[in-house]
Design a protein around this motif. Sequence first.
Motif, PDB file in Angstrom:
ATOM      1  N   PRO A 177       0.935  -1.229   0.081  1.00  0.00           N
ATOM      2  CA  PRO A 177       0.078  -0.167   0.113  1.00  0.00           C
ATOM      3  C   PRO A 177       1.044   1.320   0.042  1.00  0.00           C
ATOM      4  O   PRO A 177       1.897   1.387   0.559  1.00  0.00           O
ATOM      5  N   GLY A 178       0.444   2.391  -0.730  1.00  0.00           N
ATOM      6  CA  GLY A 178       1.253   3.369  -0.827  1.00  0.00           C
ATOM      7  C   GLY A 178       2.037   3.484  -2.116  1.00  0.00           C
ATOM      8  O   GLY A 178       2.597   4.584  -2.337  1.00  0.00           O
ATOM      9  N   HIS A 179       2.307   2.308  -2.823  1.00  0.00           N
ATOM     10  CA  HIS A 179       2.875   2.393  -3.936  1.00  0.00           C
ATOM     11  C   HIS A 179       2.244   3.353  -5.002  1.00  0.00           C
ATOM     12  O   HIS A 179       1.064   3.183  -5.074  1.00  0.00           O
ATOM     13  N   ARG A 180       3.048   3.977  -5.859  1.00  0.00           N
ATOM     14  CA  ARG A 180       2.268   4.829  -7.011  1.00  0.00           C
ATOM     15  C   ARG A 180       1.300   4.041  -7.968  1.00  0.00           C
ATOM     16  O   ARG A 180       0.703   4.677  -8.483  1.00  0.00           O
ATOM     17  N   ILE A 181       1.524   2.778  -7.941  1.00  0.00           N
ATOM     18  CA  ILE A 181       0.661   1.849  -8.738  1.00  0.00           C
ATOM     19  C   ILE A 181      -0.961   2.119  -8.471  1.00  0.00           C
ATOM     20  O   ILE A 181      -1.775   1.663  -9.151  1.00  0.00           O
ATOM     21  N   PHE A 182      -1.028   2.513  -7.243  1.00  0.00           N
ATOM     22  CA  PHE A 182      -2.524   2.602  -6.546  1.00  0.00           C
ATOM     23  C   PHE A 182      -2.826   4.134  -6.695  1.00  0.00           C
ATOM     24  O   PHE A 182      -4.083   4.315  -6.302  1.00  0.00           O
ATOM     25  N   ASP A 183      -2.237   4.910  -7.316  1.00  0.00           N
ATOM     26  CA  ASP A 183      -2.624   6.410  -7.311  1.00  0.00           C
ATOM     27  C   ASP A 183      -3.156   6.742  -8.800  1.00  0.00           C
ATOM     28  O   ASP A 183      -2.635   6.500  -9.665  1.00  0.00           O
ATOM     29  N   PRO A 184      -4.519   6.857  -8.715  1.00  0.00           N
ATOM     30  CA  PRO A 184      -5.222   7.147 -10.165  1.00  0.00           C
ATOM     31  C   PRO A 184      -4.772   8.391 -10.735  1.00  0.00           C
ATOM     32  O   PRO A 184      -4.565   8.479 -12.093  1.00  0.00           O
ATOM     33  N   ILE A 215     -11.920  -7.850 -20.021  1.00  0.00           N
ATOM     34  CA  ILE A 215     -12.561  -7.555 -18.867  1.00  0.00           C
ATOM     35  C   ILE A 215     -11.514  -7.230 -17.701  1.00  0.00           C
ATOM     36  O   ILE A 215     -10.378  -7.283 -17.861  1.00  0.00           O
ATOM     37  N   GLY A 216     -11.942  -6.233 -16.983  1.00  0.00           N
ATOM     38  CA  GLY A 216     -11.222  -5.821 -15.575  1.00  0.00           C
ATOM     39  C   GLY A 216     -11.870  -5.879 -14.387  1.00  0.00           C
ATOM     40  O   GLY A 216     -12.959  -5.962 -14.209  1.00  0.00           O
ATOM     41  N   THR A 217     -11.053  -5.694 -13.218  1.00  0.00           N
ATOM     42  CA  THR A 217     -11.440  -5.546 -12.132  1.00  0.00           C
ATOM     43  C   THR A 217     -10.970  -4.500 -11.022  1.00  0.00           C
ATOM     44  O   THR A 217      -9.930  -4.118 -11.533  1.00  0.00           O
ATOM     45  N   ALA A 218     -11.947  -3.722 -10.537  1.00  0.00           N
ATOM     46  CA  ALA A 218     -11.699  -2.368  -9.840  1.00  0.00           C
ATOM     47  C   ALA A 218     -11.153  -2.831  -8.407  1.00  0.00           C
ATOM     48  O   ALA A 218     -11.237  -3.799  -7.899  1.00  0.00           O
ATOM     49  N   HIS A 219     -10.076  -1.866  -8.150  1.00  0.00           N
ATOM     50  CA  HIS A 219      -9.469  -2.045  -6.726  1.00  0.00           C
ATOM     51  C   HIS A 219      -9.981  -0.950  -5.882  1.00  0.00           C
ATOM     52  O   HIS A 219     -10.264   0.299  -6.243  1.00  0.00           O
ATOM     53  N   PRO A 220      -9.920  -1.189  -4.753  1.00  0.00           N
ATOM     54  CA  PRO A 220     -10.557  -0.088  -3.558  1.00  0.00           C
ATOM     55  C   PRO A 220      -9.995   1.040  -3.708  1.00  0.00           C
ATOM     56  O   PRO A 220     -10.399   2.094  -3.350  1.00  0.00           O
ATOM     57  N   ALA A 221      -8.548   1.198  -4.129  1.00  0.00           N
ATOM     58  CA  ALA A 221      -7.745   2.522  -4.274  1.00  0.00           C
ATOM     59  C   ALA A 221      -8.397   3.400  -5.192  1.00  0.00           C
ATOM     60  O   ALA A 221      -8.009   4.711  -5.756  1.00  0.00           O
ATOM     61  N   GLY A 222      -9.296   2.697  -6.167  1.00  0.00           N
ATOM     62  CA  GLY A 222      -9.895   3.800  -7.377  1.00  0.00           C
ATOM     63  C   GLY A 222      -9.079   3.567  -8.604  1.00  0.00           C
ATOM     64  O   GLY A 222      -9.309   4.170  -9.680  1.00  0.00           O
ATOM     65  N   VAL A 223      -8.142   2.118  -8.621  1.00  0.00           N
ATOM     66  CA  VAL A 223      -7.612   2.058 -10.053  1.00  0.00           C
ATOM     67  C   VAL A 223      -7.922   0.603 -10.737  1.00  0.00           C
ATOM     68  O   VAL A 223      -8.689   0.036  -9.818  1.00  0.00           O
ATOM     69  N   ASN A 224      -7.690   0.022 -11.507  1.00  0.00           N
ATOM     70  CA  ASN A 224      -7.885  -1.251 -12.071  1.00  0.00           C
ATOM     71  C   ASN A 224      -6.781  -2.013 -11.416  1.00  0.00           C
ATOM     72  O   ASN A 224      -5.901  -1.859 -11.050  1.00  0.00           O
ATOM     73  N   SER A 225      -7.470  -3.260 -10.822  1.00  0.00           N
ATOM     74  CA  SER A 225      -6.411  -4.314 -10.321  1.00  0.00           C
ATOM     75  C   SER A 225      -6.188  -5.419 -11.059  1.00  0.00           C
ATOM     76  O   SER A 225      -4.977  -6.055 -10.756  1.00  0.00           O
ATOM     77  N   GLN A 226      -6.854  -5.826 -12.097  1.00  0.00           N
ATOM     78  CA  GLN A 226      -6.639  -6.952 -12.880  1.00  0.00           C
ATOM     79  C   GLN A 226      -7.349  -6.697 -14.239  1.00  0.00           C
ATOM     80  O   GLN A 226      -8.515  -6.468 -14.319  1.00  0.00           O
ATOM     81  N   LEU A 227      -6.568  -7.168 -15.113  1.00  0.00           N
ATOM     82  CA  LEU A 227      -7.145  -7.140 -16.565  1.00  0.00           C
ATOM     83  C   LEU A 227      -6.613  -8.494 -17.231  1.00  0.00           C
ATOM     84  O   LEU A 227      -5.817  -9.143 -17.118  1.00  0.00           O
TER      85      LEU A 227
END
Length: 351
Positions: A177-184, A215-227
Motif C-alpha cells: 500500500p502506498g505504491h504509486r501503482i495505486f494512485d489514479p 475484462i477488468g476488476t476494480a481496486h478499492p484504491a480507485g484504479v484497476n487491479s486486474q485485466l
Amino acid sequence: MSGFPAALPESRVPDSRDAPILNWGIAGPGWIAERFTESVKAHSTQNITAVGSRSAARAAEFAAKHSIPASHGSYKELAQDPDVDIVYVATPHPQHFDVAMTAIEAGKHVLVEKPMGITAEQVRAMVQAARAKNVFAAEALWTFFLPKFDVITQLLESGALGTLVNVLAEYGEHFEPGHRIFDPALAGGPLMDLGTYPLAFATRVLGAPETVAAIGTAHPAGVNSQLSTVLGFSSGAQGIVNTQLYNFTPTDAVVTGTEATLHIDGPFNMPGGFTLRHFDGRELRYEDTPGAHFEGLHYEAAAVARSIAAGLQQTPQRPLEDTLTTLELADEIRRQTGIEFPDTAKRKQKP
C-alpha cells in the motif's frame, strides 16, 4: 519456412561498450532512472552528463550519488543544457508527454520510458514533433533490446515455429500500500506498469489485433487491479494476456506454432533463457543468466546511440509503429473496461 533448426542462431547484439558515445540527460531521478544510470555506467561507455527534476534538491542529490556533473531544477533547464545530446525520460507516466515534448522542442533526442505515453494520441504527437525537429525518438521498452530477444526475433522471422497460432503472456506483481501503482492521478493500475510488457510482446509477435475482448476488476484504491484480454488476429491466430497487481506470477510467455512452441522462462521480459520445442520432442535450449534491470538496461542505451550515429530517427528493435500498436491496444482495453487516466494529451502547462 526454414523448418526446425539444427541449432539456435547466435545473438547479433554487440558489446554495449562498443557503441558511439552520447551525452545523456536524465529527466526524473526516480527508481528506474537509478537502475538505468547504474546499468549504463557499469556496462557501457555512454556519458551521463546531467539530471533534471522539478525539485532542484532531488536532482542535486541524484547527481552527487551517481557522480553526474550537472543537475537542474526543471526539465526545461535540462533540455536546454548544451552538454546534453539526448534526454532519457524517466518521470511518472502522466508526465512523459510534457517532458518529452519539452526536450524535443529544444532539439534534443529522446528515449522515453515505457509506456511512451498514456495514450496513442500522445505518442503520435511526440512522433510528429520529433520528425518536425529532425530528432530521434523511441520507447525504452528494454526487453526488445536484450540479446535473447534478438535470437527469438531470428527464430520467428525464419519460420522455425511454423505458422504462428497463439501467444500467451502474463505479468503480475505484489505491491505494498502506498505504491504509486495505486494512485489514479499517476495512471495507476497494472495496465501501463506491468501490462505494457505482455501487450507489447503479443503485438510484436502477431501484429495489431483485429478483435479485442477485455475484462477488468476494480481496486478499492480507485484504479484497476486486474485485466484479462483475448486478442483475435486476421490470420486466425489468438492471444491471451493477463496482468494484475495482487501477487507475483511466473510472468511466462509462450508462442505456439504449427511446428514448434517457444517457452520463454519467467520473467520473460528480463534476461534469461528459453526453450524451443518441436512437436516430435526435439528441443533447443537458450541459456542465459537470469538478471534484472542492472544487467539489461544498458543494451537499449547502446542501441539508441548506434541508431542515432547511423542517422536513424527510431530503433529497429522497438519501431515507433510497434509502440503505437501497443498504445492503441491499451486505449481499446481502457475503453472496454472503463479505465480512466489523467487527460494530459494537451499541454496545460510547461514543465
